[in-house]
Motif scaffolding. Structure first.
Motif, PDB file in Angstrom:
ATOM      1  N   VAL A 190      -5.678   8.167  -3.968  1.00  0.00           N
ATOM      2  CA  VAL A 190      -4.727   8.378  -2.862  1.00  0.00           C
ATOM      3  C   VAL A 190      -5.381   8.237  -1.478  1.00  0.00           C
ATOM      4  O   VAL A 190      -4.886   7.457  -0.651  1.00  0.00           O
ATOM      5  N   LEU A 222      -6.214   4.543  -0.629  1.00  0.00           N
ATOM      6  CA  LEU A 222      -5.027   3.728  -0.329  1.00  0.00           C
ATOM      7  C   LEU A 222      -4.433   4.128   1.019  1.00  0.00           C
ATOM      8  O   LEU A 222      -3.973   3.282   1.790  1.00  0.00           O
ATOM      9  N   LYS A 223      -4.477   5.422   1.293  1.00  0.00           N
ATOM     10  CA  LYS A 223      -3.923   5.928   2.554  1.00  0.00           C
ATOM     11  C   LYS A 223      -4.724   5.403   3.746  1.00  0.00           C
ATOM     12  O   LYS A 223      -4.139   5.021   4.779  1.00  0.00           O
ATOM     13  N   MET A 228       0.443   3.925  -2.955  1.00  0.00           N
ATOM     14  CA  MET A 228       0.102   5.308  -2.650  1.00  0.00           C
ATOM     15  C   MET A 228       1.109   6.258  -3.302  1.00  0.00           C
ATOM     16  O   MET A 228       0.719   7.272  -3.895  1.00  0.00           O
ATOM     17  N   TYR A 249       0.837  -1.209   0.000  1.00  0.00           N
ATOM     18  CA  TYR A 249       0.000   0.000   0.000  1.00  0.00           C
ATOM     19  C   TYR A 249       0.873   1.260   0.000  1.00  0.00           C
ATOM     20  O   TYR A 249       0.512   2.268  -0.600  1.00  0.00           O
TER      21      TYR A 249
END
Lengths: 168, 168
Positions: A135, A138-139, A123, A119
């Motif tokens: 973004v 994924l964060k 990202m 991940y």
């Protein structure tokens, strides 16, 4: 299969997305087995909680596929297969023994770190590619994985390893 | 093979030691290939530097085996085999393409996180088992792996992904 010219960072990103999608699905199958095998209630609860999170993480990945106008699709990931295989070996070998939970924790932390690595990379690539909608998704998952790893470390340092050691 | 009664935390520790010893030896073989394949000089230099560190890490593991009065011995680790296999696929598929370095970095970070997970676990177990001479050796390697991971993240955020993106 993309041709040589199309093998860009974008292609790597899509490839990585399929890799982690496959991995998350495998983890979803493994977690209930790990929860059932765990001897400590706290560890079983941690695995159950992480299963619910993993379901959300799969949904987030599906949203990213959708943003890219792709069908969600996994791609065989030998790394997660290997990590899960090692976990299974421990579950078989330490069945009903005091050290089982310590072994389960170890396997779960290897899974978490695999996900943290993937991940983190996805990202970084999404940022470079200007995939601004991907973004935050994924964060959010990356932060969850880090929290889960920290929780597992805490469990290792408190109950689980104490129990295994006391039974030596 | 130890009997049921001997399958304690100490047994898990020895097993984990063999797992990471096998993994480090595999990584030692992979790193020069990754350095040779890398297009950016900075990335090649990072892999070369980590190879030298890995040699020291193998020596530290041999010291821990010695402390336990065991012969250093590896045990097949499907997890690292899978991670390295994925790295090889990227090396083949992205040969001479601008995105290669981004892919190499991704593979290297998966390796680092595998090691961070395993050394973290081994250190926790060594503490519980009172293996006071092993703890600082495992800790030294754990800190190196974390530093290497941070360096790779930095490289990803500066040169490597920029280059891959510029070539899109």
């Amino acid at each position: 299969m993309a041709g040589k010219k199309e093998k860009t960072l974008h292609y790597l990103f899509e490839d990585g997305l399929k890799d982690i999608y496959y991995a998350e699905k495998k983890i979803l199958v493994a977690l209930p087995k790990m929860a059932k095998a765990a001897q400590s209630e706290e560890l079983a609860a941690a695995f159950e909680k992480h299963k619910a999170e993993t379901e959300q993480q799969v949904e987030r990945l599906e949203q990213v596929f959708q943003q890219l106008e792709l069908q969600p699709k996994g791609k065989k990931c030998p790394a997660i297969d290997g990590i899960i295989e090692e976990g299974k070996e421990i579950m078989d070998e330490f069945k009903n023994l005091p050290a089982l939970d310590a072994g389960l924790l170890s396997g779960a932390q290897a899974v978490e770190h695999y996900e943290i690595a993937r991940y983190g990379t996805l990202m970084a690539w999404a940022k470079k590619l200007g995939l601004d909608e991907a973004v935050p998704l994924l964060k959010a998952t990356l932060e969850e994985e880090k929290k889960t790893d920290a929780l597992l470390t805490e469990l290792a340092e408190t109950t689980v390893n104490e129990y295994a050691e006391a039974a030596e």
